[in-house]
Structures are given as C-alpha cells and as structure tokens.
Motif scaffolding. Structure first.
Motif, PDB file in Angstrom:
ATOM      1  N   ILE A  87       0.837  -1.199   0.000  1.00  0.00           N
ATOM      2  CA  ILE A  87       0.000   0.000   0.000  1.00  0.00           C
ATOM      3  C   ILE A  87       0.873   1.249   0.000  1.00  0.00           C
ATOM      4  O   ILE A  87       0.670   2.166  -0.798  1.00  0.00           O
ATOM      5  N   SER A 110      -4.662  -9.373   2.362  1.00  0.00           N
ATOM      6  CA  SER A 110      -4.748  -9.935   1.012  1.00  0.00           C
ATOM      7  C   SER A 110      -4.531  -8.846  -0.029  1.00  0.00           C
ATOM      8  O   SER A 110      -4.563  -7.656   0.280  1.00  0.00           O
ATOM      9  N   LEU A 157      -5.950  -3.555  -2.901  1.00  0.00           N
ATOM     10  CA  LEU A 157      -6.790  -2.986  -3.954  1.00  0.00           C
ATOM     11  C   LEU A 157      -7.798  -1.988  -3.388  1.00  0.00           C
ATOM     12  O   LEU A 157      -7.971  -0.888  -3.928  1.00  0.00           O
ATOM     13  N   GLN A 158      -8.446  -2.336  -2.276  1.00  0.00           N
ATOM     14  CA  GLN A 158      -9.415  -1.424  -1.662  1.00  0.00           C
ATOM     15  C   GLN A 158      -8.765  -0.119  -1.227  1.00  0.00           C
ATOM     16  O   GLN A 158      -9.364   0.943  -1.337  1.00  0.00           O
ATOM     17  N   ARG A 159      -7.541  -0.203  -0.715  1.00  0.00           N
ATOM     18  CA  ARG A 159      -6.871   0.995  -0.220  1.00  0.00           C
ATOM     19  C   ARG A 159      -6.402   1.916  -1.336  1.00  0.00           C
ATOM     20  O   ARG A 159      -6.334   3.128  -1.157  1.00  0.00           O
ATOM     21  N   LEU A 193      -6.642  -8.098  -2.097  1.00  0.00           N
ATOM     22  CA  LEU A 193      -7.898  -7.345  -2.161  1.00  0.00           C
ATOM     23  C   LEU A 193      -7.894  -6.189  -1.164  1.00  0.00           C
ATOM     24  O   LEU A 193      -8.466  -5.131  -1.440  1.00  0.00           O
ATOM     25  N   ASP A 194      -7.213  -6.380  -0.015  1.00  0.00           N
ATOM     26  CA  ASP A 194      -7.064  -5.275   0.939  1.00  0.00           C
ATOM     27  C   ASP A 194      -6.252  -4.139   0.314  1.00  0.00           C
ATOM     28  O   ASP A 194      -6.589  -2.966   0.468  1.00  0.00           O
ATOM     29  N   LYS A 233      -7.670   1.890  -4.693  1.00  0.00           N
ATOM     30  CA  LYS A 233      -8.691   2.314  -5.659  1.00  0.00           C
ATOM     31  C   LYS A 233      -9.380   3.555  -5.123  1.00  0.00           C
ATOM     32  O   LYS A 233      -9.446   3.802  -3.936  1.00  0.00           O
ATOM     33  N   GLY A 234      -9.856   4.357  -6.003  1.00  0.00           N
ATOM     34  CA  GLY A 234     -10.499   5.590  -5.601  1.00  0.00           C
ATOM     35  C   GLY A 234      -9.527   6.751  -5.479  1.00  0.00           C
ATOM     36  O   GLY A 234      -9.926   7.868  -5.227  1.00  0.00           O
ATOM     37  N   ARG A 235      -8.249   6.482  -5.642  1.00  0.00           N
ATOM     38  CA  ARG A 235      -7.266   7.563  -5.652  1.00  0.00           C
ATOM     39  C   ARG A 235      -7.425   8.309  -6.962  1.00  0.00           C
ATOM     40  O   ARG A 235      -8.046   7.836  -7.909  1.00  0.00           O
ATOM     41  N   ALA A 282      -5.854   5.812 -10.140  1.00  0.00           N
ATOM     42  CA  ALA A 282      -5.548   4.464  -9.673  1.00  0.00           C
ATOM     43  C   ALA A 282      -4.832   3.693 -10.780  1.00  0.00           C
ATOM     44  O   ALA A 282      -5.164   3.827 -11.957  1.00  0.00           O
TER      45      ALA A 282
END
Length: 84
Positions: A39, A60, A65-67, A62-63, A69-71, A74
């Motif tokens: 991250i 994971s 990815l969640q952190r 996916l964790d 995305k939305g930047r 991305a």
C-alpha cells in the motif's frame, strides 16, 4: 510505463522482474512482500501498473486494492494467484 510488483515470494518477484525488464518501455519502480509495504509503495510511487498477489502477509491483495482504488489516478491492477 511504471510497474510495481507486490508478492510475498521473492522468487516470484525475481522471475516477474526478469521477464518485464526485458520489455522496452517498462520501468520497475518498486516491489513489496506484504500488504502494508505494498500500500505504501503504491501510494508513494504512483505506478501505472501493479502486479498484485492475492495472498500476502498482513492481509490480502484485495485489501491492497481497496486501499488504492479511488485515488485520483488508480493504477491498472493485475492480480496473480497460485490457487486453483
């Protein structure tokens, strides 16, 4: 294109590194072996593409990815796994 590799296996990171560095126009900007370092590296280095392992220490892919995305911009995320 700036690339970041996030995988807990040094052997996998090394193999991906060898493959992609042979391609003109790809710059490897960073690597990480766990979720937190991934991250931080992605947010700090702002790569265009991330090759992301699905299972890593600390969580994971996916964790991660969640952190990220939305930047504002991305990166393109390519998720890898060895699981069937």
């Amino acid at each position: 294109m700036k690339l970041f590799i996030a995988d807990d296996s040094e052997m996998i990171r090394e193999r991906i590194r060898d493959l992609v560095l042979a391609i003109e126009g790809i710059e490897l900007v960073g690597e990480a072996g766990d979720v937190q370092a991934s991250i931080k590296g992605i947010l700090d280095l702002k790569p265009d593409v991330v090759i992301l392992d699905i299972r890593m220490p600390g969580g994971s892919g996916l964790d991660v990815l969640q952190r990220v995305k939305g930047r504002l911009k991305a990166p393109l995320i390519i998720i890898l796994t060895n699981y069937p």
